[in-house]
Design an enzyme around this catalytic site. Structure first.
Site, mmCIF file in Angstrom:
data_model
loop_
_atom_site.group_PDB
_atom_site.id
_atom_site.type_symbol
_atom_site.label_atom_id
_atom_site.label_comp_id
_atom_site.label_asym_id
_atom_site.label_seq_id
_atom_site.Cartn_x
_atom_site.Cartn_y
_atom_site.Cartn_z
ATOM 1 N N HIS A 78 0.851 -1.196 0.000
ATOM 2 C CA HIS A 78 0.000 0.000 0.000
ATOM 3 C C HIS A 78 0.882 1.240 0.000
ATOM 4 O O HIS A 78 1.720 1.396 0.878
ATOM 5 C CB HIS A 78 -0.912 0.005 1.236
ATOM 6 C CG HIS A 78 -2.134 -0.832 1.075
ATOM 7 N ND1 HIS A 78 -3.289 -0.612 1.791
ATOM 8 C CD2 HIS A 78 -2.383 -1.883 0.257
ATOM 9 C CE1 HIS A 78 -4.195 -1.518 1.409
ATOM 10 N NE2 HIS A 78 -3.664 -2.296 0.502
ATOM 11 N N TYR A 134 -9.081 5.684 7.499
ATOM 12 C CA TYR A 134 -9.179 6.037 8.920
ATOM 13 C C TYR A 134 -10.187 7.177 9.003
ATOM 14 O O TYR A 134 -9.979 8.225 8.395
ATOM 15 C CB TYR A 134 -7.828 6.510 9.460
ATOM 16 C CG TYR A 134 -6.792 5.409 9.633
ATOM 17 C CD1 TYR A 134 -6.685 4.716 10.832
ATOM 18 C CD2 TYR A 134 -5.904 5.083 8.606
ATOM 19 C CE1 TYR A 134 -5.722 3.714 11.007
ATOM 20 C CE2 TYR A 134 -4.941 4.087 8.772
ATOM 21 C CZ TYR A 134 -4.854 3.414 9.986
ATOM 22 O OH TYR A 134 -3.897 2.430 10.157
ATOM 23 N N LYS A 164 0.999 -0.125 15.047
ATOM 24 C CA LYS A 164 2.406 -0.158 15.454
ATOM 25 C C LYS A 164 2.758 -1.330 16.383
ATOM 26 O O LYS A 164 3.941 -1.528 16.680
ATOM 27 C CB LYS A 164 2.788 1.157 16.148
ATOM 28 C CG LYS A 164 2.839 2.340 15.205
ATOM 29 C CD LYS A 164 4.019 2.227 14.263
ATOM 30 C CE LYS A 164 3.928 3.138 13.064
ATOM 31 N NZ LYS A 164 4.017 2.455 11.782
ATOM 32 N N TYR A 223 4.257 6.334 9.713
ATOM 33 C CA TYR A 223 3.381 5.220 9.335
ATOM 34 C C TYR A 223 4.164 4.091 8.677
ATOM 35 O O TYR A 223 3.960 2.909 8.988
ATOM 36 C CB TYR A 223 2.248 5.701 8.406
ATOM 37 C CG TYR A 223 1.096 4.730 8.360
ATOM 38 C CD1 TYR A 223 -0.003 4.886 9.194
ATOM 39 C CD2 TYR A 223 1.118 3.628 7.510
ATOM 40 C CE1 TYR A 223 -1.045 3.972 9.181
ATOM 41 C CE2 TYR A 223 0.089 2.704 7.493
ATOM 42 C CZ TYR A 223 -0.999 2.888 8.327
ATOM 43 O OH TYR A 223 -2.021 1.969 8.307
#
Ligand code: APR
Ligand code: PHB
Length: 389
Positions: A72, A200, A296, A384
């Site tokens: 992605h 999100y 994470k 990220y």
């Protein structure tokens, strides 16, 4: 029994460490409290940072992930009907890989079994002895029989509820914690993902996340109350609530279906310091927890494994203890940055029960700033895709 590295916990941290050590001829034994099927039954997040991808390649367990995983290059962020994209590749030159933690764990089990790696399942009463000496050992029971393993080092990879952290005396150990006043209700459904990238969503009704495992397996979450139980939520009620929290054009194309898993996870930030005591080293959830916003958890476990593996290699191959002596410091420096990012992203995206109108306006301003500002997007993208090890 005797081994070089005794690993407590057969989750992703323990298995990855064991497999990496194996590639260097360093012997380990893994002790797991549950069965393999139980461990593989846990549904966890599914976004892998580049550092973890490299570790999987180094461990020789990346083949299926390279074939079946989905790179992605970016993610979508929405607030009510507004939506924008943060491009990871443009801002960092890197992508992330969508590939479930369950699959990572499955691949690691397979590799360990192929190599005749020693994993003891269903162990009970694991006790760490003399971790602050040069001759540590671990005792446990298996099938009613008591056993002892002598070792050079102990890796505490036994998750948040394990025994390893507790073995560090309280006058040495300091714990930092933040509990969030809500949970995530998640479902897995055999339906095509609503979008080819994650969404999100910050909405006035609370957070939502549209994620996926493959073309016909979707993972969705909605922020819920901590007093909710998964049984309170019918599939229909879940889908209706999800639709209300994502932009209307996304809601329109959402394909719904029966859930094949439904569970609630609380949100917590937690760090214990130090991550080493004598010959005991903590890795992964045994030492820290992050809220899932930003995925994470597994990735931070992987960076611990990276530092510990390299420290142990240095010890056995170069007779240097520098890597293990600096383990806690190096691991924690990166852990705290992942904690900060997860806390920031969680704070930005959720409705908090005590949130004032002012607080909400500040959240919206921050989302708009992120939408317009390249530097802010770059900072988010760098975190990220994963900060460098
Ligand atoms: N003895 C032996 N095994 C134990 C003990 C014990 N006393 N206590 C716990 N375990 C086992 C658990 O059954 C589990 O399989 O240790 C394992 C720990 O695995 P995880 O909880 O998955 O933790 P970890 O391997 O560090 O994985 C990283 O980060 O945010 C998360 O979702 C992410 O689970 C992932 C984690
Ligand atoms: C998931 O797919 O389960 C997932 C993805 C991203 C997150 C958390 C969970 O931030």
């Amino acid at each position: 029994m005797k081994t070089q590295v005794l690993i407590i916990g057969g989750g992703p941290s323990g298995l990855l460490l064991s497999q990496l050590l194996y590639t260097r001829g360093i012997d380990s034994i893994v002790l797991e409290r549950k069965t393999k099927d139980y461990v593989l039954g846990r549904i966890r997040a599914g976004v892998l940072e580049r550092g973890l991808l490299d570790l999987m390649r180094e461990a020789g367990v990346a083949d299926r992930m390279e074939k079946e995983g989905f790179p992605h290059d970016g993610t979508l962020i929405s607030y009510d009907d507004e939506i924008f994209r943060v491009d990871f590749s443009e801002h960092t030159g890197h992508a992330v890989m969508v590939y479930g933690q369950t699959e990572v764990t499955r691949d690691l089990y397979e590799a360990r079994e192929k190599a005749n790696g020693k994993i003891e399942y269903n162990v009970e009463n694991v006790v760490i002895h003399d971790a602050d000496s040069d001759a540590p050992y671990v005792t446990y029971d298996i099938g009613g029989e008591a056993r002892r393993v002598d070792c050079d080092f102990i890796a505490g990879c036994d998750g948040f509820h394990g025994v390893s952290r507790q073995a560090i005396p309280l006058d040495v150990r300091k714990e930092y914690e933040k509990i969030y006043p809500f949970g995530w209700l998640g479902i897995l459904s055999e339906t095509p993902p609503v979008n080819h990238e994650l969404i999100y969503a910050n909405s006035s009704r609370g957070f939502a996340l549209c994620s996926m495992r493959n073309e016909n397996l979707s993972r969705y979450y909605i922020q819920c109350s901590l007093s909710d139980s998964p049984d309170d939520w019918t599939d229909e009620a879940f889908w209706e609530e999800l639709k209300r929290r994502i932009p209307a054009d996304q809601a329109e194309k959402l394909v719904t279906g029966p859930s094949i898993e439904k569970s609630i996870a609380p949100l917590r930030s937690f760090v214990t310091e130090p991550m080493r005591w004598g010959r005991l080293f903590l890795c992964g959830d045994a030492a820290h927890i992050v809220p899932p916003t930003g995925a994470k958890g597994l990735n931070t476990a992987a960076s611990d494994v990276h530092y510990l593996y390299n420290g142990l290699r240095d010890f056995y191959e170069n007779n240097s203890s520098e890597g293990i002596d600096t383990y806690s410091q190096k691991a924690l420096a990166r852990v705290w940055k992942a904690e900060r990012f997860s806390w920031w992203f969680s704070s930005l995206m959720h409705r908090f029960p005590d949130q004032t109108d002012f607080d909400y306006k500040i959240q919206l301003a921050e989302l708009e700033f992120l939408r317009e500002n390249e530097a802010a997007q770059k900072a988010m993208a760098e975190n990220y895709v994963g900060l460098p090890y």
